[in-house]
Design an enzyme around this catalytic site. Sequence first.
Site, PDB file in Angstrom:
ATOM      1  N   HIS A  74       0.777  -1.112   0.201  1.00  0.00           N
ATOM      2  CA  HIS A  74       0.063   0.013  -0.021  1.00  0.00           C
ATOM      3  C   HIS A  74       0.603   1.063   0.066  1.00  0.00           C
ATOM      4  O   HIS A  74       1.961   1.437   0.840  1.00  0.00           O
ATOM      5  CB  HIS A  74      -0.639   0.161   1.478  1.00  0.00           C
ATOM      6  CG  HIS A  74      -2.214   0.783   0.893  1.00  0.00           C
ATOM      7  ND1 HIS A  74      -1.787   2.125   1.034  1.00  0.00           N
ATOM      8  CD2 HIS A  74      -3.425   0.314   0.956  1.00  0.00           C
ATOM      9  CE1 HIS A  74      -3.005   2.565   1.161  1.00  0.00           C
ATOM     10  NE2 HIS A  74      -4.000   2.021   0.790  1.00  0.00           N
ATOM     11  N   TYR A 200      -8.193  10.527   4.858  1.00  0.00           N
ATOM     12  CA  TYR A 200      -8.391  11.391   6.083  1.00  0.00           C
ATOM     13  C   TYR A 200      -9.178  12.510   5.520  1.00  0.00           C
ATOM     14  O   TYR A 200      -8.329  13.158   5.269  1.00  0.00           O
ATOM     15  CB  TYR A 200      -6.377  11.440   6.502  1.00  0.00           C
ATOM     16  CG  TYR A 200      -6.046  10.474   6.674  1.00  0.00           C
ATOM     17  CD1 TYR A 200      -5.926   9.475   7.372  1.00  0.00           C
ATOM     18  CD2 TYR A 200      -4.816  10.349   5.657  1.00  0.00           C
ATOM     19  CE1 TYR A 200      -5.166   8.596   8.283  1.00  0.00           C
ATOM     20  CE2 TYR A 200      -4.056   9.441   6.621  1.00  0.00           C
ATOM     21  CZ  TYR A 200      -3.839   8.782   7.366  1.00  0.00           C
ATOM     22  OH  TYR A 200      -3.194   7.882   7.253  1.00  0.00           O
ATOM     23  N   PRO A 292      -3.288   5.320  17.600  1.00  0.00           N
ATOM     24  CA  PRO A 292      -3.187   4.763  16.415  1.00  0.00           C
ATOM     25  C   PRO A 292      -2.820   6.008  14.978  1.00  0.00           C
ATOM     26  O   PRO A 292      -2.756   5.059  14.608  1.00  0.00           O
ATOM     27  CB  PRO A 292      -4.610   3.924  16.193  1.00  0.00           C
ATOM     28  CG  PRO A 292      -5.317   4.570  17.579  1.00  0.00           C
ATOM     29  CD  PRO A 292      -4.892   5.005  18.508  1.00  0.00           C
ATOM     30  N   LYS A 296       1.745   3.754  13.723  1.00  0.00           N
ATOM     31  CA  LYS A 296       2.552   3.127  14.511  1.00  0.00           C
ATOM     32  C   LYS A 296       3.101   1.991  15.779  1.00  0.00           C
ATOM     33  O   LYS A 296       4.057   1.537  15.638  1.00  0.00           O
ATOM     34  CB  LYS A 296       3.603   4.245  14.771  1.00  0.00           C
ATOM     35  CG  LYS A 296       3.763   5.529  14.516  1.00  0.00           C
ATOM     36  CD  LYS A 296       5.399   5.760  13.114  1.00  0.00           C
ATOM     37  CE  LYS A 296       5.009   6.492  12.505  1.00  0.00           C
ATOM     38  NZ  LYS A 296       4.436   5.848  10.594  1.00  0.00           N
ATOM     39  N   TYR A 387       6.020   8.603   7.654  1.00  0.00           N
ATOM     40  CA  TYR A 387       5.146   8.101   8.120  1.00  0.00           C
ATOM     41  C   TYR A 387       4.988   6.328   8.493  1.00  0.00           C
ATOM     42  O   TYR A 387       4.210   5.664   8.724  1.00  0.00           O
ATOM     43  CB  TYR A 387       4.231   8.421   6.411  1.00  0.00           C
ATOM     44  CG  TYR A 387       2.199   7.598   6.261  1.00  0.00           C
ATOM     45  CD1 TYR A 387       1.880   8.416   7.731  1.00  0.00           C
ATOM     46  CD2 TYR A 387       2.276   7.165   5.780  1.00  0.00           C
ATOM     47  CE1 TYR A 387       0.488   7.627   7.256  1.00  0.00           C
ATOM     48  CE2 TYR A 387       0.599   6.683   5.625  1.00  0.00           C
ATOM     49  CZ  TYR A 387      -0.589   6.973   7.046  1.00  0.00           C
ATOM     50  OH  TYR A 387      -1.448   6.462   6.526  1.00  0.00           O
TER      51      TYR A 387
HETATM   52  C1  LIG Z   1      -7.697   0.542  16.055  1.00  0.00           C
HETATM   53  C2  LIG Z   1      -6.229  -0.035  16.923  1.00  0.00           C
HETATM   54  C3  LIG Z   1      -5.792   0.568  15.384  1.00  0.00           C
HETATM   55  C4  LIG Z   1      -4.342  -0.126  14.922  1.00  0.00           C
HETATM   56  N1  LIG Z   1      -3.934   0.007  13.901  1.00  0.00           N
HETATM   57  C5  LIG Z   1      -2.433   0.022  14.156  1.00  0.00           C
HETATM   58  C6  LIG Z   1      -1.676   0.080  12.824  1.00  0.00           C
HETATM   59  O1  LIG Z   1      -2.355   0.310  11.736  1.00  0.00           O
HETATM   60  N2  LIG Z   1      -0.200  -0.018  12.842  1.00  0.00           N
HETATM   61  C7  LIG Z   1       0.301  -0.175  13.753  1.00  0.00           C
HETATM   62  O2  LIG Z   1       1.319  -0.157  13.560  1.00  0.00           O
HETATM   63  N3  LIG Z   1      -0.597   0.194  15.067  1.00  0.00           N
HETATM   64  C8  LIG Z   1      -1.925  -0.007  15.000  1.00  0.00           C
HETATM   65  N4  LIG Z   1      -2.543  -0.087  15.690  1.00  0.00           N
HETATM   66  C9  LIG Z   1      -1.480  -0.217  17.332  1.00  0.00           C
HETATM   67  C10 LIG Z   1      -1.491  -1.870  17.650  1.00  0.00           C
HETATM   68  O3  LIG Z   1      -2.453  -2.526  17.846  1.00  0.00           O
HETATM   69  C11 LIG Z   1      -0.646  -1.952  18.901  1.00  0.00           C
HETATM   70  O4  LIG Z   1       0.637  -1.396  19.107  1.00  0.00           O
HETATM   71  C12 LIG Z   1      -0.326  -3.613  19.031  1.00  0.00           C
HETATM   72  O5  LIG Z   1      -0.587  -4.297  19.255  1.00  0.00           O
HETATM   73  C13 LIG Z   1       1.297  -4.006  20.151  1.00  0.00           C
HETATM   74  O6  LIG Z   1       1.708  -4.964  20.853  1.00  0.00           O
HETATM   75  P1  LIG Z   1       2.027  -5.276  21.912  1.00  0.00           P
HETATM   76  O7  LIG Z   1       2.810  -6.593  21.446  1.00  0.00           O
HETATM   77  O8  LIG Z   1       3.003  -4.420  22.638  1.00  0.00           O
HETATM   78  O9  LIG Z   1       0.210  -5.572  22.778  1.00  0.00           O
HETATM   79  P2  LIG Z   1      -0.519  -5.519  22.348  1.00  0.00           P
HETATM   80  O10 LIG Z   1      -0.860  -6.269  21.348  1.00  0.00           O
HETATM   81  O11 LIG Z   1      -1.608  -5.535  23.653  1.00  0.00           O
HETATM   82  O12 LIG Z   1      -0.657  -7.536  23.253  1.00  0.00           O
HETATM   83  C14 LIG Z   1      -0.131  -7.537  24.651  1.00  0.00           C
HETATM   84  C15 LIG Z   1      -0.726  -9.072  25.220  1.00  0.00           C
HETATM   85  O13 LIG Z   1      -0.657  -8.985  26.523  1.00  0.00           O
HETATM   86  C16 LIG Z   1      -1.874  -9.673  27.255  1.00  0.00           C
HETATM   87  N5  LIG Z   1      -1.302  -9.381  28.621  1.00  0.00           N
HETATM   88  C17 LIG Z   1      -1.860  -7.941  29.321  1.00  0.00           C
HETATM   89  N6  LIG Z   1      -1.894  -8.010  30.553  1.00  0.00           N
HETATM   90  C18 LIG Z   1      -1.145  -9.482  31.075  1.00  0.00           C
HETATM   91  C19 LIG Z   1      -1.485 -10.225  31.888  1.00  0.00           C
HETATM   92  N7  LIG Z   1      -1.029  -8.888  33.178  1.00  0.00           N
HETATM   93  N8  LIG Z   1      -1.044 -10.822  32.551  1.00  0.00           N
HETATM   94  C20 LIG Z   1      -0.662 -11.792  31.023  1.00  0.00           C
HETATM   95  N9  LIG Z   1      -0.916 -11.793  29.360  1.00  0.00           N
HETATM   96  C21 LIG Z   1      -1.299 -10.046  30.136  1.00  0.00           C
HETATM   97  C22 LIG Z   1      -2.783  -9.508  26.535  1.00  0.00           C
HETATM   98  O14 LIG Z   1      -3.917 -10.618  26.604  1.00  0.00           O
HETATM   99  C23 LIG Z   1      -1.948  -9.402  25.247  1.00  0.00           C
HETATM  100  O15 LIG Z   1      -2.653 -10.567  24.851  1.00  0.00           O
HETATM  101  C24 LIG Z   1      -3.786  -0.191  16.705  1.00  0.00           C
HETATM  102  C25 LIG Z   1      -4.635  -0.538  17.139  1.00  0.00           C
HETATM  103  C26 LIG Z   1      -5.471  -0.069  17.695  1.00  0.00           C
HETATM  104  C27 LIG Z   1      -6.245   0.415  19.163  1.00  0.00           C
END
Ligand SMILES: Cc1cc2nc3c(=O)[nH]c(=O)nc-3n(C[C@H](O)[C@H](O)[C@H](O)COP(=O)(O)OP(=O)(O)OC[C@H]3O[C@@H](n4cnc5c(N)ncnc54)[C@H](O)[C@@H]3O)c2cc1C
Length: 390
Positions: A74, A200, A292, A296, A387
């Site tokens: 994209h 956007y 979001p 990032k 971006y």
């Molecule tokens: C609507 C939306 C759209 C988005 N779009 C984008 C995008 O296009 N591009 C992008 O880069 N980012 C995007 N993001 C952000 C992205 O989804 C997050 O930054 C990403 O999921 C972070 O990954 P992570 O592994 O750090 O955390 P998470 O994906 O939140 O994973 C954390 C895990 O830890 C587990 N956990 C939490 N607490 C505990 C505990 N106490 N004990 C055991 N397990 C636990 C949770 O259940 C979860 O499975 C978006 C977010 C949202 C909400």
Amino acid sequence: MTERATVVIIGAGPAGLVLGNLLVSQGIGTLILERSSRDHVQSSSRAGFFGANSARVLAEHGLDFRLALAGRAHDTCTFRHSDGDFTLNYGELGRGETHVLYPQHELVADLIGEYLRRGGRIRFGAKVTDVDASTATARYEDAFGADEVTGVFLAGCDGGYGASRHAIPASHAVHLGRDHGIVWLAVLAEAPQSSPAITYAIHDDGFAGHMARSASVTRYYLQIPSDDTLNAWPDERIWTELGVRMYVERFGPLCTGPIVDRRAVHLRSNIVDPIQHGRMFLVGDAASLISPAAAKGANLAIMEAEFLANAMIDALKNDDESALAGYSRTCLRRIWRAQEFSHWMIDLLAAPRGCGPDVGFRRALRRARLDSLRDSRAHQHFFAENYVGV
Ligand SMILES: Cc1cc2nc3c(=O)[nH]c(=O)nc-3n(C[C@H](O)[C@H](O)[C@H](O)COP(=O)(O)OP(=O)(O)OC[C@H]3O[C@@H](n4cnc5c(N)ncnc54)[C@H](O)[C@@H]3O)c2cc1C
């Protein structure tokens, strides 16, 4: 007796799963503790746009087998506003990088399957309640009761609201944060995309966004009053409001369909500094929550996971902890760059609410920012670089 694993990882999101995969592929014993069920983490829709560095990390470590087949490149985004629109082909600007479009929950499913295939251990339904960073110990509760596991290292990959970030005492870290006071209604519609580009829409009633997720599912965003409930937004109201803010009278109708997921996303940003303490290292949203806007969060999570995996491998196999010692310093520099760009995007997209000189002033600033992006090639290069990059 306390259970042991060389690296204990809390959380099976993109951060924990990329880290786990990279470590087990080097023969390092890891245990992932995940509070939710496997079904839940594999079906929780969030990100979709992965930048060039994420694509490289996944490809170099053999984690892109489905993404390489089903992901779509994209490279364009369109800005609509009250006087017209303009499109940026960001793939031809900046460093010439593009996004890969692939739903995050499908990536999570791929990463879990591959982690288990490589011999990694994972415990679903295990909620970590307490973390001791000095001994790399995580205490958790699951269906069998309370237990604990100790490692050489502990990786806090449990998102923005998990347990690990609170295990760094206030005397050793600052927790910086900002609530933007802005809420986006994020919906997934079973409908094909309405235009080929990320769109956007800058509108005085509030931001509206359109981005593809798959051939049959599209993500839309609507800025809504921060005290609104989801019940105030039935499907019909969402489509009407999207139509107004996307200026459909001028640009043509949206492809509509049933709304299959809706959630309110409060735009909040925060950072823990440093993101390491004792034998514990924070990764992804646990280290820094980012709104979001600018897509990032998952990209930062993957960047940090690769850096940390390489540093842990150096420490465990070569007895060299120098890269680990610099983990926080190195990653925080990139995290702040991403936060800065995300803030710039929020200020561009969000409609200041209310009236008065301050609101009028901020609306005019927003318009000047948009004009600069439309007219200045230098600005467009800078935009594209930030971006897609992390
Ligand atoms: C609507 C939306 C759209 C988005 N779009 C984008 C995008 O296009 N591009 C992008 O880069 N980012 C995007 N993001 C952000 C992205 O989804 C997050 O930054 C990403 O999921 C972070 O990954 P992570 O592994 O750090 O955390 P998470 O994906 O939140 O994973 C954390 C895990 O830890 C587990 N956990 C939490 N607490 C505990 C505990 N106490 N004990 C055991 N397990 C636990 C949770 O259940 C979860 O499975 C978006 C977010 C949202 C909400």
